[in-house]
Design a protein around this motif. Structure first.
Motif, PDB file in Angstrom:
ATOM      1  N   GLY A  75       0.728  -1.025  -0.116  1.00 32.43           N
ATOM      2  CA  GLY A  75      -0.001  -0.037  -0.145  1.00 32.43           C
ATOM      3  C   GLY A  75       0.786   1.297  -0.031  1.00 32.43           C
ATOM      4  O   GLY A  75       1.856   1.301  -0.084  1.00 32.43           O
ATOM      5  N   GLU A  76       0.267   2.264   0.128  1.00 34.63           N
ATOM      6  CA  GLU A  76       0.827   3.568   0.304  1.00 34.63           C
ATOM      7  C   GLU A  76       1.685   3.740   1.512  1.00 34.63           C
ATOM      8  O   GLU A  76       2.624   4.577   1.454  1.00 34.63           O
ATOM      9  CB  GLU A  76      -0.024   4.627   0.228  1.00 34.63           C
ATOM     10  CG  GLU A  76      -0.818   4.847  -1.032  1.00 34.63           C
ATOM     11  CD  GLU A  76      -2.273   5.712  -1.110  1.00 34.63           C
ATOM     12  OE1 GLU A  76      -2.399   6.089   0.009  1.00 34.63           O
ATOM     13  OE2 GLU A  76      -3.031   5.300  -1.940  1.00 34.63           O
ATOM     14  N   ALA A 102      -4.139   2.023   1.329  1.00 36.03           N
ATOM     15  CA  ALA A 102      -4.156   2.234   0.045  1.00 36.03           C
ATOM     16  C   ALA A 102      -5.344   3.048  -0.229  1.00 36.03           C
ATOM     17  O   ALA A 102      -6.392   2.276  -0.196  1.00 36.03           O
ATOM     18  CB  ALA A 102      -3.854   1.017  -0.722  1.00 36.03           C
TER      19      ALA A 102
END
Length: 125
Positions: A75-76, A102
């Motif tokens: 994810g981010e 995310a």
């Protein structure tokens, strides 16, 4: 934590959250967050959560912790949440959770438990 690029995003009595943005230095060969980075922010979140309840003049050390990796961490960013389950005069027990974030999606990727000890702070060297 600074070396990893992690930062504290929330501090409350008995709860701390730490975020770790995704970048190549904290991922493994498949592009997921490395288990070492995941474990490090979980350990620190729990430690700081316990520390919020300790008296002045003391500090915290981890005695033990156990992490279960539930899903690939992608994810981010990761968000580790440390929450005190049982405070004590000497030993404190914390719950550890790590979420992959995310966009609007938060996925639980790791859970754990931690035991910490309250020790007298050492003078600055």
């Amino acid at each position: 934590m600074e070396h990893l690029g992690a930062r504290i995003s929330y501090v409350g009595a008995g709860e701390v959250r730490i975020e770790l943005p995704s970048r190549p230095e904290v991922t493994q060969q498949h592009g997921y967050f490395h288990a070492g980075a995941t474990s490090s922010i979980a350990d620190s979140a729990g430690g700081y959560a316990a520390f919020t309840l300790f008296p002045e003049g003391t500090t915290v050390l981890t005695v033990e912790f156990k992490i279960n990796l539930l899903a690939p961490a992608e994810g981010e960013r990761l968000e580790a949440v440390g929450t005190v389950i049982k405070p004590g005069r000497t030993l404190t027990i914390c719950k550890l959770e790590v979420f992959a974030v995310a966009g609007d999606r938060r996925t639980l990727v790791a859970v754990g438990q931690q035991t910490l000890i309250q020790v007298e702070a050492r003078p600055e060297r």
